[in-house]
Design an enzyme around this catalytic site. Structure first.
Site, PDB file in Angstrom:
ATOM      1  N   GLY A  54      -8.631  -5.681 -19.173  1.00 54.36           N
ATOM      2  CA  GLY A  54      -8.664  -5.494 -20.534  1.00 54.36           C
ATOM      3  C   GLY A  54      -8.612  -6.685 -21.134  1.00 54.36           C
ATOM      4  O   GLY A  54      -8.884  -7.182 -22.345  1.00 54.36           O
ATOM      5  N   SER A  96      -2.140 -11.645 -21.533  1.00 56.82           N
ATOM      6  CA  SER A  96      -1.799 -10.148 -21.155  1.00 56.82           C
ATOM      7  C   SER A  96      -1.267  -9.399 -22.535  1.00 56.82           C
ATOM      8  O   SER A  96      -0.222  -9.734 -22.928  1.00 56.82           O
ATOM      9  CB  SER A  96      -0.716 -10.248 -20.059  1.00 56.82           C
ATOM     10  OG  SER A  96      -0.028  -9.097 -19.751  1.00 56.82           O
ATOM     11  N   SER A  98       0.235  -6.370 -22.596  1.00 60.79           N
ATOM     12  CA  SER A  98       1.573  -5.797 -22.330  1.00 60.79           C
ATOM     13  C   SER A  98       2.519  -7.036 -22.041  1.00 60.79           C
ATOM     14  O   SER A  98       3.845  -6.956 -22.365  1.00 60.79           O
ATOM     15  CB  SER A  98       1.621  -4.788 -21.123  1.00 60.79           C
ATOM     16  OG  SER A  98       1.271  -5.773 -19.886  1.00 60.79           O
ATOM     17  N   THR A 101       1.981  -8.048 -16.874  1.00 57.95           N
ATOM     18  CA  THR A 101       1.180  -8.103 -15.676  1.00 57.95           C
ATOM     19  C   THR A 101       1.381  -9.287 -14.487  1.00 57.95           C
ATOM     20  O   THR A 101       1.572 -10.505 -15.093  1.00 57.95           O
ATOM     21  CB  THR A 101      -0.514  -8.074 -16.157  1.00 57.95           C
ATOM     22  OG1 THR A 101      -0.631  -7.143 -17.099  1.00 57.95           O
ATOM     23  CG2 THR A 101      -1.423  -8.456 -15.186  1.00 57.95           C
ATOM     24  N   ARG A 148      -7.165  -2.314 -23.203  1.00 59.91           N
ATOM     25  CA  ARG A 148      -8.721  -2.678 -23.547  1.00 59.91           C
ATOM     26  C   ARG A 148      -8.993  -2.397 -25.071  1.00 59.91           C
ATOM     27  O   ARG A 148     -10.036  -2.722 -25.575  1.00 59.91           O
ATOM     28  CB  ARG A 148      -9.427  -1.884 -22.523  1.00 59.91           C
ATOM     29  CG  ARG A 148      -9.090  -0.054 -22.931  1.00 59.91           C
ATOM     30  CD  ARG A 148      -9.540   0.558 -21.696  1.00 59.91           C
ATOM     31  NE  ARG A 148      -9.422   2.107 -21.900  1.00 59.91           N
ATOM     32  CZ  ARG A 148      -8.486   2.661 -21.582  1.00 59.91           C
ATOM     33  NH1 ARG A 148      -7.368   2.055 -21.410  1.00 59.91           N
ATOM     34  NH2 ARG A 148      -8.186   4.076 -21.835  1.00 59.91           N
ATOM     35  N   GLU A 232     -12.258   3.318 -17.305  1.00 57.89           N
ATOM     36  CA  GLU A 232     -11.295   3.826 -17.827  1.00 57.89           C
ATOM     37  C   GLU A 232     -11.155   4.884 -18.945  1.00 57.89           C
ATOM     38  O   GLU A 232     -10.268   5.628 -18.842  1.00 57.89           O
ATOM     39  CB  GLU A 232     -10.616   2.287 -18.274  1.00 57.89           C
ATOM     40  CG  GLU A 232      -9.906   1.440 -17.347  1.00 57.89           C
ATOM     41  CD  GLU A 232      -9.371   0.179 -17.930  1.00 57.89           C
ATOM     42  OE1 GLU A 232      -8.521   0.199 -18.556  1.00 57.89           O
ATOM     43  OE2 GLU A 232      -9.826  -1.099 -17.657  1.00 57.89           O
ATOM     44  N   HIS A 248     -33.335  -9.681  -6.081  1.00 59.83           N
ATOM     45  CA  HIS A 248     -33.430 -10.198  -4.645  1.00 59.83           C
ATOM     46  C   HIS A 248     -32.661  -9.361  -3.907  1.00 59.83           C
ATOM     47  O   HIS A 248     -32.621 -10.005  -2.583  1.00 59.83           O
ATOM     48  CB  HIS A 248     -32.813 -11.684  -4.602  1.00 59.83           C
ATOM     49  CG  HIS A 248     -33.810 -12.533  -5.732  1.00 59.83           C
ATOM     50  ND1 HIS A 248     -34.746 -13.304  -5.345  1.00 59.83           N
ATOM     51  CD2 HIS A 248     -33.868 -12.663  -7.177  1.00 59.83           C
ATOM     52  CE1 HIS A 248     -35.423 -13.997  -6.096  1.00 59.83           C
ATOM     53  NE2 HIS A 248     -34.778 -13.867  -7.502  1.00 59.83           N
ATOM     54  N   LYS A 339      -0.081   0.907 -10.257  1.00 58.43           N
ATOM     55  CA  LYS A 339       0.899  -0.036 -10.658  1.00 58.43           C
ATOM     56  C   LYS A 339       2.278   0.106 -10.116  1.00 58.43           C
ATOM     57  O   LYS A 339       3.077  -0.686  -9.932  1.00 58.43           O
ATOM     58  CB  LYS A 339       0.632  -0.355 -12.280  1.00 58.43           C
ATOM     59  CG  LYS A 339      -0.406  -1.174 -12.481  1.00 58.43           C
ATOM     60  CD  LYS A 339      -0.418  -1.659 -13.820  1.00 58.43           C
ATOM     61  CE  LYS A 339      -1.433  -2.420 -14.438  1.00 58.43           C
ATOM     62  NZ  LYS A 339      -1.506  -2.772 -15.830  1.00 58.43           N
TER      63      LYS A 339
END
Ligand code: F6R
Length: 345
Positions: A54, A96, A98, A101, A148, A232, A248, A339
């Protein structure tokens, strides 16, 4: 079911609908937060936006928006180490939400050691600490969102960095886009009934199928965003592809009976060329022999309006799909589980 507001509120414990309704206001707040950034970098020769999930999608959206207007190549980088060509003239925006990450922290450290022009965008965590320790300019976002759902803050902070290094003019396009998002909110929010609400309608069509988004031109990141929002928020598999590449290879797969489990959303734009229109219509004809099909139309006139209208409508579609299926859109238990199992580095 989507018109039973008390039932929706009961399922939507994390208030994803409230966050979406507040998105245009969050965009206005984001402009103020980002404006405080002071930078003395100028005219980088290339831009790398590094992040994951996100936080990274804002970089893809920036690229779709600006790649035809900005001379410096813009790329999004998802990984631990930057490409070998990242150097002193490279602007590296590490995003990031948070701040914790591992890939993004590693890439920022890499950028610092290569003396790139670094900027951090985060709400806190290890990234904020690192930026303060190393004297990296940063934009600190308000906490409390799922990454996100902080797309307004992440994207508009990136736009502010582009402006402050002289890559774009401060133009009215952003303000006009926020105006359009406000108008769209009035058509998409929970108290607009399904027969009048394009997001609820599309969610009801998709229910029970696996969505695939087919897109083209500057709407690739919007499709990628929608795919991730289905993952999510609705917690289902989802895929995306783009014209002309799918003509294709992927098109051949629609001969299979397995295709009946899918629902294809075609991104449409009033400005699509006759060639693209023909390709989309022909593909739709083939796909609908087996699978469900629907359309998602870009709104507005400028490129940013079109891209962000797709993001906004798509976010609502994914949240309504989650609620139709009785799922709270906000928590991402499986991502957290994974995680938690990854070894620290
Ligand atoms: C969760 C989400 C994830 C995170 C990703 C990286 O809402 O969207 O894709 O964005 O796991 O985390 P951050 O954004 O904190 O760097």
């Amino acid at each position: 079911m989507l018109d039973d507001i008390p039932a929706l509120k009961e399922i939507d414990k994390g208030d994803a609908l409230g966050v979406l309704e507040g998105l245009p206001d969050a965009c206005e707040a984001a402009l103020k937060v980002a404006d405080a950034l002071e930078l003395d970098y100028s005219k980088p020769s290339r831009v790398i936006i590094t992040g994951m999930g996100g936080s990274a999608i804002g970089g893809d959206l920036m690229r779709d928006w600006l790649k035809k207007d900005v001379l410096a190549p813009i790329e999004t980088y998802r990984g631990f180490q930057l490409p070998v060509y990242a150097g002193r003239k490279t602007l590296v925006i590490a995003a990031s939400y948070s701040g914790n990450t591992r890939e993004t922290l590693s890439a920022l450290k890499d950028a610092i050691s290569r003396r790139c022009m670094c900027v951090a965008i985060t709400s806190g965590g290890k990234m904020l600490k690192l930026a303060k320790e190393k004297g990296v300019p940063y934009i600190q976002l308000p906490g409390g969102y799922m990454p996100r759902f902080a797309i307004s803050y992440l994207l508009l902070s990136m736009a502010e960095v582009f402006y402050k290094v002289g890559l774009i003019e401060k133009h009215d396009e952003i303000h006009a886009t926020i105006g359009l998002l406000k108008e769209l909110r009035d058509r998409l929010k929970a108290d607009v009934r399904t027969d009048k609400n394009p997001a609820k309608l599309l969610a009801s069509q998709i229910d029970g199928k696996i969505p695939i988004i087919y897109t083209f031109g500057p709407f690739k990141a919007a499709a990628k965003r929608l795919k991730a929002e289905f993952n999510e928020n609705a917690k289902i598999p989802a895929f995306w592809g783009f014209f002309p590449e799918i003509s294709h290879n992927e098109i051949e797969g629609w001969a299979s009976d397995l295709s009946k489990n899918f629902f294809v959303i075609f991104i449409r734009d009033k400005g699509e060329t006759a060639g693209t229109r023909g390709e989309i219509e022909a593909t739709k004809g083939i796909v609908e022999r087996k699978a469900g099909v629907g359309e998602l139309h870009a709104r507005g006139d400028t490129k940013l309006e079109k891209i962000l209208s797709l993001v906004y409508i798509g976010d609502y579609v994914s949240v309504y799909l989650a609620l139709t299926q009785g799922k709270d859109p906000t928590p991402v238990g499986t991502i957290q589980e994974l995680k938690g199992k990854l070894v620290d580095w």
